[in-house]
Write an enzyme that holds these catalytic residues in place. Structure first.
Site, PDB file in Angstrom:
ATOM      1  N   THR A   9       0.842  -1.200   0.000  1.00 20.99           N
ATOM      2  CA  THR A   9       0.000   0.000   0.000  1.00 20.99           C
ATOM      3  C   THR A   9       0.870   1.241   0.000  1.00 20.99           C
ATOM      4  O   THR A   9       2.041   1.190   0.377  1.00 20.99           O
ATOM      5  CB  THR A   9      -0.914   0.052   1.244  1.00 20.99           C
ATOM      6  OG1 THR A   9      -1.802   1.168   1.134  1.00 20.99           O
ATOM      7  CG2 THR A   9      -0.125   0.188   2.526  1.00 20.99           C
ATOM      8  N   ASN A  10       0.289   2.349  -0.436  1.00 16.78           N
ATOM      9  CA  ASN A  10       0.944   3.645  -0.278  1.00 16.78           C
ATOM     10  C   ASN A  10       0.151   4.526   0.661  1.00 16.78           C
ATOM     11  O   ASN A  10       0.457   5.692   0.834  1.00 16.78           O
ATOM     12  CB  ASN A  10       1.077   4.347  -1.641  1.00 16.78           C
ATOM     13  CG  ASN A  10       2.229   3.751  -2.420  1.00 16.78           C
ATOM     14  OD1 ASN A  10       3.323   3.584  -1.885  1.00 16.78           O
ATOM     15  ND2 ASN A  10       1.977   3.399  -3.670  1.00 16.78           N
ATOM     16  N   HIS A  13      -2.082   6.091   6.254  1.00 14.75           N
ATOM     17  CA  HIS A  13      -3.123   6.001   7.291  1.00 14.75           C
ATOM     18  C   HIS A  13      -3.383   4.527   7.602  1.00 14.75           C
ATOM     19  O   HIS A  13      -3.498   4.120   8.747  1.00 14.75           O
ATOM     20  CB  HIS A  13      -4.457   6.577   6.806  1.00 14.75           C
ATOM     21  CG  HIS A  13      -4.466   8.042   6.579  1.00 14.75           C
ATOM     22  ND1 HIS A  13      -4.521   8.943   7.600  1.00 14.75           N
ATOM     23  CD2 HIS A  13      -4.446   8.760   5.446  1.00 14.75           C
ATOM     24  CE1 HIS A  13      -4.533  10.168   7.101  1.00 14.75           C
ATOM     25  NE2 HIS A  13      -4.489  10.079   5.786  1.00 14.75           N
ATOM     26  N   LYS A  14      -3.514   3.738   6.535  1.00 17.62           N
ATOM     27  CA  LYS A  14      -3.831   2.316   6.714  1.00 17.62           C
ATOM     28  C   LYS A  14      -2.664   1.576   7.347  1.00 17.62           C
ATOM     29  O   LYS A  14      -2.859   0.737   8.228  1.00 17.62           O
ATOM     30  CB  LYS A  14      -4.167   1.677   5.356  1.00 17.62           C
ATOM     31  CG  LYS A  14      -5.489   2.116   4.809  1.00 17.62           C
ATOM     32  CD  LYS A  14      -6.010   1.201   3.739  1.00 17.62           C
ATOM     33  CE  LYS A  14      -5.007   0.843   2.700  1.00 17.62           C
ATOM     34  NZ  LYS A  14      -5.612   0.182   1.543  1.00 17.62           N
ATOM     35  N   ASP A  70      -7.950  -4.662   0.022  1.00 22.69           N
ATOM     36  CA  ASP A  70      -8.811  -3.775  -0.741  1.00 22.69           C
ATOM     37  C   ASP A  70     -10.072  -3.613   0.077  1.00 22.69           C
ATOM     38  O   ASP A  70     -10.563  -4.571   0.687  1.00 22.69           O
ATOM     39  CB  ASP A  70      -9.106  -4.345  -2.127  1.00 22.69           C
ATOM     40  CG  ASP A  70      -9.536  -3.239  -3.089  1.00 22.69           C
ATOM     41  OD1 ASP A  70      -9.247  -2.056  -2.813  1.00 22.69           O
ATOM     42  OD2 ASP A  70     -10.155  -3.542  -4.127  1.00 22.69           O
ATOM     43  N   PHE A 150     -10.215   8.803   7.836  1.00 24.46           N
ATOM     44  CA  PHE A 150     -10.012   9.222   6.445  1.00 24.46           C
ATOM     45  C   PHE A 150     -11.190   8.714   5.615  1.00 24.46           C
ATOM     46  O   PHE A 150     -12.121   8.085   6.140  1.00 24.46           O
ATOM     47  CB  PHE A 150      -8.679   8.694   5.909  1.00 24.46           C
ATOM     48  CG  PHE A 150      -8.620   7.196   5.756  1.00 24.46           C
ATOM     49  CD1 PHE A 150      -8.409   6.389   6.862  1.00 24.46           C
ATOM     50  CD2 PHE A 150      -8.785   6.589   4.510  1.00 24.46           C
ATOM     51  CE1 PHE A 150      -8.364   5.006   6.731  1.00 24.46           C
ATOM     52  CE2 PHE A 150      -8.744   5.208   4.374  1.00 24.46           C
ATOM     53  CZ  PHE A 150      -8.524   4.412   5.485  1.00 24.46           C
ATOM     54  N   GLY A 151     -11.122   8.982   4.323  1.00 25.52           N
ATOM     55  CA  GLY A 151     -12.133   8.462   3.398  1.00 25.52           C
ATOM     56  C   GLY A 151     -13.541   8.860   3.793  1.00 25.52           C
ATOM     57  O   GLY A 151     -13.825  10.027   4.076  1.00 25.52           O
ATOM     58  N   ASP A 153     -15.151   8.143   6.470  1.00 23.10           N
ATOM     59  CA  ASP A 153     -15.381   8.098   7.925  1.00 23.10           C
ATOM     60  C   ASP A 153     -16.351   9.167   8.457  1.00 23.10           C
ATOM     61  O   ASP A 153     -17.171   8.856   9.329  1.00 23.10           O
ATOM     62  CB  ASP A 153     -14.051   8.198   8.689  1.00 23.10           C
ATOM     63  CG  ASP A 153     -13.316   6.870   8.715  1.00 23.10           C
ATOM     64  OD1 ASP A 153     -13.916   5.841   8.365  1.00 23.10           O
ATOM     65  OD2 ASP A 153     -12.126   6.865   9.084  1.00 23.10           O
ATOM     66  N   ARG A 179     -11.516  -3.259   8.702  1.00 25.78           N
ATOM     67  CA  ARG A 179     -10.099  -3.587   8.534  1.00 25.78           C
ATOM     68  C   ARG A 179      -9.575  -4.306   9.769  1.00 25.78           C
ATOM     69  O   ARG A 179      -8.820  -5.268   9.670  1.00 25.78           O
ATOM     70  CB  ARG A 179      -9.305  -2.306   8.277  1.00 25.78           C
ATOM     71  CG  ARG A 179      -7.889  -2.560   7.833  1.00 25.78           C
ATOM     72  CD  ARG A 179      -7.279  -1.412   7.027  1.00 25.78           C
ATOM     73  NE  ARG A 179      -7.839  -0.136   7.363  1.00 25.78           N
ATOM     74  CZ  ARG A 179      -8.720   0.528   6.620  1.00 25.78           C
ATOM     75  NH1 ARG A 179      -9.103   0.039   5.474  1.00 25.78           N
ATOM     76  NH2 ARG A 179      -9.216   1.672   7.010  1.00 25.78           N
TER      77      ARG A 179
HETATM   78  P1  ITT Z   1      -4.143   1.565  -1.572  1.00 26.45           P
HETATM   79  O1  ITT Z   1      -4.836   1.036  -2.806  1.00 26.45           O
HETATM   80  O2  ITT Z   1      -2.862   2.280  -1.856  1.00 26.45           O
HETATM   81  O3  ITT Z   1      -3.980   0.523  -0.528  1.00 26.45           O
HETATM   82  P2  ITT Z   1      -6.614   3.019  -1.103  1.00 26.45           P
HETATM   83  O4  ITT Z   1      -6.832   4.410  -0.621  1.00 26.45           O
HETATM   84  O5  ITT Z   1      -7.071   2.656  -2.466  1.00 26.45           O
HETATM   85  O6  ITT Z   1      -5.080   2.676  -0.892  1.00 26.45           O
HETATM   86  P3  ITT Z   1      -8.484   0.974  -0.091  1.00 26.45           P
HETATM   87  O7  ITT Z   1      -8.489   0.250  -1.355  1.00 26.45           O
HETATM   88  O8  ITT Z   1      -8.359   0.206   1.157  1.00 26.45           O
HETATM   89  O9  ITT Z   1      -7.324   2.116  -0.039  1.00 26.45           O
HETATM   90  O10 ITT Z   1      -9.792   1.791   0.087  1.00 26.45           O
HETATM   91  C1  ITT Z   1     -10.458   2.352  -1.001  1.00 26.45           C
HETATM   92  C2  ITT Z   1     -11.156   3.594  -0.549  1.00 26.45           C
HETATM   93  O11 ITT Z   1     -12.204   3.222   0.373  1.00 26.45           O
HETATM   94  C3  ITT Z   1     -10.283   4.611   0.177  1.00 26.45           C
HETATM   95  O12 ITT Z   1      -9.631   5.485  -0.704  1.00 26.45           O
HETATM   96  C4  ITT Z   1     -11.311   5.312   1.039  1.00 26.45           C
HETATM   97  O13 ITT Z   1     -11.995   6.294   0.290  1.00 26.45           O
HETATM   98  C5  ITT Z   1     -12.284   4.204   1.389  1.00 26.45           C
HETATM   99  N1  ITT Z   1     -11.927   3.593   2.683  1.00 26.45           N
HETATM  100  C6  ITT Z   1     -11.170   2.500   2.899  1.00 26.45           C
HETATM  101  N2  ITT Z   1     -11.048   2.239   4.208  1.00 26.45           N
HETATM  102  C7  ITT Z   1     -11.753   3.202   4.844  1.00 26.45           C
HETATM  103  C8  ITT Z   1     -12.007   3.504   6.203  1.00 26.45           C
HETATM  104  O14 ITT Z   1     -11.512   2.767   7.196  1.00 26.45           O
HETATM  105  N3  ITT Z   1     -12.753   4.552   6.482  1.00 26.45           N
HETATM  106  C9  ITT Z   1     -13.255   5.314   5.514  1.00 26.45           C
HETATM  107  N4  ITT Z   1     -13.066   5.130   4.214  1.00 26.45           N
HETATM  108  C10 ITT Z   1     -12.311   4.074   3.879  1.00 26.45           C
END
Ligand code: ITT
Length: 193
Positions: A9-10, A13-14, A70, A150-151, A153, A179
């Site tokens: 991953t990049n 936060h994760k 994912d 993030f995202g 949330d 997660r």
């Molecule tokens: P990588 O592919 O580099 O791992 P990503 O941002 O695409 O990073 P994910 O595939 O896990 O990460 O998640 C896809 C999207 O879903 C992410 O960009 C967020 O918008 C949302 N997301 C994932 N996990 C979340 C969380 O715990 N809370 C809120 N939104 C989340």
């Protein structure tokens, strides 16, 4: 002794979230830390497919133990969207604000606001592949609340709670999140090895 595990991953936060769940028996390395700076195309139609694709890509190049995840937000009234398109729902980039705006717009006037986050983790350990999944149900509220996380949330209210994920301290979110549930399965498995 700590073992090294690449997390494909990049998203720092994760990485930070998962490292705090795993504890110190494994040290996670991000793609940037191992010097991998390309984008791995996420072209599979499912979360499982994309997680496998990412882990396999890194394993093929480095031959080291690694995992990828994912995650998607699946909204019932939107037939499961944004789902596998969660990161790039509104734009090509990871524009969290635009993604939230789009979801809120699409849910305007809809009574059913049920949603769930789902995470799939694909692990390649000593050449074998395993998958783990975790999910958390809740609803999408009508306006943003909170600034943690993030995202999506700020608009996700998990069932049984009066706080959104963005109003919870990370430790709280880590107890119940999609997660966390998937990672706990991964960690349980790694500890049994
Ligand atoms: P990588 O592919 O580099 O791992 P990503 O941002 O695409 O990073 P994910 O595939 O896990 O990460 O998640 C896809 C999207 O879903 C992410 O960009 C967020 O918008 C949302 N997301 C994932 N996990 C979340 C969380 O715990 N809370 C809120 N939104 C989340």
């Amino acid at each position: 002794m700590s073992r090294e595990l690449i997390f494909a991953t990049n998203n720092l936060h994760k990485l930070e979230e998962i490292q705090s769940i795993i504890g110190d028996s494994f040290v996670l390395k991000s793609l940037q830390q191992i010097g991998f700076n390309e984008d791995i195309p996420e072209t599979a139609p499912t979360l499982e497919g994309n997680a496998l694709l990412k882990a396999q890509h890194i394993f093929n190049i480095y031959g080291k133990n690694c995992f990828a995840d994912d995650t998607g937000l699946e909204i019932e009234a939107l037939d499961g969207r944004p789902g596998v398109f969660s990161a790039r729902y509104a734009t090509d980039g990871h524009d969290f604000e635009a993604n939230i705006d789009k979801v809120l717009y699409e849910l305007t006037g809809k009574e059913n606001r049920k949603a769930r986050f789902r995470t799939v983790i694909a692990l390649i350990l000593d050449g074998s592949t395993y998958t783990f999944d975790g999910r958390v149900s809740g609803e999408i509220i009508t306006e943003r609340r909170g600034s943690a996380g993030f995202g999506y949330d700020p608009v996700f209210l998990p069932d049984g709670y009066s706080f959104t994920f963005a109003e919870m301290p990370l430790e709280e979110k880590n107890k119940i999140s999609h997660r966390a549930l998937a990672v706990n399965k991964l960690v349980g498995f790694l500890k049994s090895k």
